[in-house]
Motif scaffolding. Structure first.
Motif, PDB file in Angstrom:
ATOM      1  N   VAL A  20       0.977  -0.817   0.466  1.00  0.00           N
ATOM      2  CA  VAL A  20      -0.195  -0.304  -0.339  1.00  0.00           C
ATOM      3  C   VAL A  20       0.859   1.048  -0.292  1.00  0.00           C
ATOM      4  N   THR A  21       1.914   1.350   0.608  1.00  0.00           N
ATOM      5  CA  THR A  21       2.502   2.397   0.913  1.00  0.00           C
ATOM      6  C   THR A  21       3.477   2.568  -0.312  1.00  0.00           C
ATOM      7  N   ALA A  22       4.220   1.570  -1.031  1.00  0.00           N
ATOM      8  CA  ALA A  22       4.527   1.536  -1.942  1.00  0.00           C
ATOM      9  C   ALA A  22       3.872   2.063  -3.532  1.00  0.00           C
ATOM     10  N   ALA A  23       2.755   1.585  -3.243  1.00  0.00           N
ATOM     11  CA  ALA A  23       1.357   2.724  -4.399  1.00  0.00           C
ATOM     12  C   ALA A  23       0.901   3.236  -3.878  1.00  0.00           C
ATOM     13  N   ALA A  24       1.071   3.912  -3.154  1.00  0.00           N
ATOM     14  CA  ALA A  24       1.412   5.735  -2.636  1.00  0.00           C
ATOM     15  C   ALA A  24       2.169   6.463  -2.963  1.00  0.00           C
ATOM     16  N   VAL A  25       3.779   5.635  -2.723  1.00  0.00           N
ATOM     17  CA  VAL A  25       4.593   6.701  -4.033  1.00  0.00           C
ATOM     18  C   VAL A  25       4.590   6.384  -4.856  1.00  0.00           C
ATOM     19  N   LEU A  26       4.040   5.213  -5.875  1.00  0.00           N
ATOM     20  CA  LEU A  26       3.621   5.561  -7.141  1.00  0.00           C
ATOM     21  C   LEU A  26       3.628   6.181  -7.752  1.00  0.00           C
ATOM     22  N   LEU A  58      11.805   2.050  -2.249  1.00  0.00           N
ATOM     23  CA  LEU A  58      11.049   1.164  -2.754  1.00  0.00           C
ATOM     24  C   LEU A  58      11.066  -0.412  -3.382  1.00  0.00           C
ATOM     25  N   SER A  59      12.538   0.137  -3.368  1.00  0.00           N
ATOM     26  CA  SER A  59      13.221  -2.560  -4.155  1.00  0.00           C
ATOM     27  C   SER A  59      13.643  -2.740  -3.392  1.00  0.00           C
ATOM     28  N   HIS A  60      13.602  -2.058  -2.083  1.00  0.00           N
ATOM     29  CA  HIS A  60      14.375  -2.780  -0.602  1.00  0.00           C
ATOM     30  C   HIS A  60      16.419  -3.382  -1.082  1.00  0.00           C
ATOM     31  N   SER A  61      16.290  -1.906  -1.531  1.00  0.00           N
ATOM     32  CA  SER A  61      18.354  -1.842  -1.875  1.00  0.00           C
ATOM     33  C   SER A  61      19.014  -1.264  -1.494  1.00  0.00           C
ATOM     34  N   PHE A  90      24.669  -2.012   2.860  1.00  0.00           N
ATOM     35  CA  PHE A  90      25.858  -2.255   1.870  1.00  0.00           C
ATOM     36  C   PHE A  90      25.557  -0.674   1.552  1.00  0.00           C
ATOM     37  N   PRO A  91      26.133  -0.785   0.669  1.00  0.00           N
ATOM     38  CA  PRO A  91      26.199   0.954  -0.222  1.00  0.00           C
ATOM     39  C   PRO A  91      24.938   0.235  -1.290  1.00  0.00           C
ATOM     40  N   PRO A  92      24.142   1.789  -0.944  1.00  0.00           N
ATOM     41  CA  PRO A  92      22.367   1.470  -1.768  1.00  0.00           C
ATOM     42  C   PRO A  92      22.195   1.425  -3.186  1.00  0.00           C
ATOM     43  N   GLY A  93      21.764  -0.150  -3.517  1.00  0.00           N
ATOM     44  CA  GLY A  93      22.355  -0.348  -4.508  1.00  0.00           C
ATOM     45  C   GLY A  93      22.432  -1.710  -4.717  1.00  0.00           C
ATOM     46  N   ALA A  94      23.219  -2.029  -3.717  1.00  0.00           N
ATOM     47  CA  ALA A  94      24.444  -3.514  -4.523  1.00  0.00           C
ATOM     48  C   ALA A  94      23.784  -4.311  -3.160  1.00  0.00           C
ATOM     49  N   GLY A  95      22.844  -4.522  -3.334  1.00  0.00           N
ATOM     50  CA  GLY A  95      22.349  -5.739  -2.705  1.00  0.00           C
ATOM     51  C   GLY A  95      20.648  -5.351  -2.181  1.00  0.00           C
ATOM     52  N   CYS A  99      12.794  -4.995   4.199  1.00  0.00           N
ATOM     53  CA  CYS A  99      13.535  -3.413   4.985  1.00  0.00           C
ATOM     54  C   CYS A  99      12.895  -2.687   5.629  1.00  0.00           C
ATOM     55  N   ASN A 100      11.944  -2.819   7.059  1.00  0.00           N
ATOM     56  CA  ASN A 100      10.921  -2.513   6.738  1.00  0.00           C
ATOM     57  C   ASN A 100      10.776  -0.756   7.785  1.00  0.00           C
ATOM     58  N   LEU A 101      12.682  -0.258   7.584  1.00  0.00           N
ATOM     59  CA  LEU A 101      12.285   1.554   7.501  1.00  0.00           C
ATOM     60  C   LEU A 101      12.653   1.781   5.978  1.00  0.00           C
ATOM     61  N   CYS A 102      12.862   0.960   5.157  1.00  0.00           N
ATOM     62  CA  CYS A 102      12.524   2.000   3.750  1.00  0.00           C
ATOM     63  C   CYS A 102      10.579   1.747   3.583  1.00  0.00           C
ATOM     64  N   SER A 103       9.827   1.068   4.107  1.00  0.00           N
ATOM     65  CA  SER A 103       8.978   1.730   3.887  1.00  0.00           C
ATOM     66  C   SER A 103       7.867   2.634   5.296  1.00  0.00           C
ATOM     67  N   ILE A 104       8.990   2.600   6.443  1.00  0.00           N
ATOM     68  CA  ILE A 104       8.513   3.698   7.507  1.00  0.00           C
ATOM     69  C   ILE A 104       9.035   4.611   6.789  1.00  0.00           C
ATOM     70  N   THR A 105      10.040   5.270   5.889  1.00  0.00           N
ATOM     71  CA  THR A 105      10.620   6.299   5.381  1.00  0.00           C
ATOM     72  C   THR A 105      10.164   6.621   3.977  1.00  0.00           C
TER      73      THR A 105
END
Length: 187
Positions: A20-26, A58-61, A90-95, A99-105
């Motif tokens: 739901v959160t990802a859909a709102a961002v999109l 969005l991609s948990h990376s 890890f460097p963002p995008g490298a893995g 990620c709960n904190l990604c969705s909270i953000t």
């Protein structure tokens, strides 16, 4: 407790909130209000990592870690949890890491860009039923709710419930029933 689980019984949505959160961002990206490839700091100057993009959230990376425990989450708002973010795993995008904190953000990002509370946005723009709420801080105030259980590795069933004083949203914590989900799905 001997209560039957009915279609009207409220339950913690758990990670059902994440899409739901990802859909709102999109939706905000589709409307030109968010650039998915922009650094998160463009929208949230307090975000601790300069080069992490919205797409990486969005991609948990993004490499963000949220140490989850009843004490670690108690009485902490989304902004509090973001402020506690340490160095990326890890460097963002490298893995990839769940990620709960990604969705909270992302929930904070939605509020900042849209100028309204997260729950109002997902109700108004995504059609989440108006009867869906965020779970109350105190579990005793969450009347009639379902209580969670899980089977542990040795096969025993144990209580695995929501934590007391949990305030986060965007990654979890919709109070929603099966009937509300069906209502939403039929729209």
């Amino acid at each position: 407790e001997g209560r039957g689980f009915t279609p009207e019984t409220p339950a913690d949505s758990g990670s059902l909130a994440k899409p739901v959160t990802a859909a709102a961002v999109l939706l905000l990206a589709r409307d030109g209000e968010i650039d998915l490839d922009a650094p998160v700091r463009k929208y949230l100057p307090e975000f601790p990592h300069a080069f992490t993009t919205v797409r990486q959230l969005l991609s948990h990376s993004a490499g963000l870690e949220l140490k989850e425990s009843p004490d670690g989450l108690a009485n902490k708002s989304n902004a509090d949890l973001l402020a506690m973010a340490g160095e990326p795993l890890f460097p963002p995008g490298a893995g990839y890491t769940y990620c709960n904190l990604c969705s909270i953000t992302q929930a904070i990002l939605i509020e900042r860009v849209a100028g309204v509370h997260y729950l109002k946005f997902v109700r108004d723009r995504l059609g989440v039923p108006s009867t869906v709420s965020l779970r109350p801080k105190r579990l005793a105030d969450w009347k009639g709710r379902a209580i969670g259980y899980r089977r542990n590795p040795d096969g025993k069933v144990e209580r695995f419930d929501s934590w007391e004083n949990e305030l986060l949203y965007g990654a979890a914590n919709f109070s929603i029933s099966g009937a509300q989900l069906a209502d939403w799905g039929s729209q």
